[in-house]
Write a protein that holds these residues in place. Structure first.
Motif: not given
Length: 134
Positions: A5-8, A11-13, A15, A35, A45-46
């Protein structure tokens, strides 16, 4: 393969799949993880929980799995697998030495980064391709 799970930084999430945690780290340091929404290369990584199966039955594919399978099928149907000659062929197409065509193959991280730095549009695939030729 591992899904993160990723985040830029905007604040966009989203995978994405990677060959390993180290593979993610190397690609992220090279600015090659971007992103899916805004294209930012400042991706981290979140926090995520591990997937734990509570049943002995195989679960049906998740929407992301289906999307990756569809993407893989499209790539393998519409592009030629060129294996280790990917970097040379991508550069030759960009320089007009050979005709342009859709290809996929293998490249070391430093080779892929050099292609990107030289303005040659390439991207990592979110799956390990079959070694087929078209």
């Amino acid at each position: 393969m591992i899904r993160f799970h990723l985040k830029c930084d905007h604040d966009h999430s989203f995978e994405s799949w990677f060959q390993s945690g180290d593979a993610f780290d190397k690609l992220a340091r090279a600015g090659m993880v971007t992103c899916a929404t805004c294209g930012s290369a400042k991706v981290t990584k979140s926090i995520m929980a591990p997937a734990v199966s509570t049943s002995s039955q195989v679960a049906s594919p998740k929407p992301l799995d289906a999307a990756l399978a569809k993407m893989r099928a499209a790539v393998e149907k519409n592009a030629a697998y060129v294996g280790g000659s990917f970097v040379k062929q991508a550069r030759d197409m960009h320089d007009g030495v050979i005709p342009e065509r859709p290809i996929y193959g293998e490249a070391r991280l430093d080779e892929a980064k050099k292609l990107v730095d030289d303005g040659i549009p390439v991207m990592p695939l979110p799956f390990i391709p079959s070694k087929k030729t078209n």
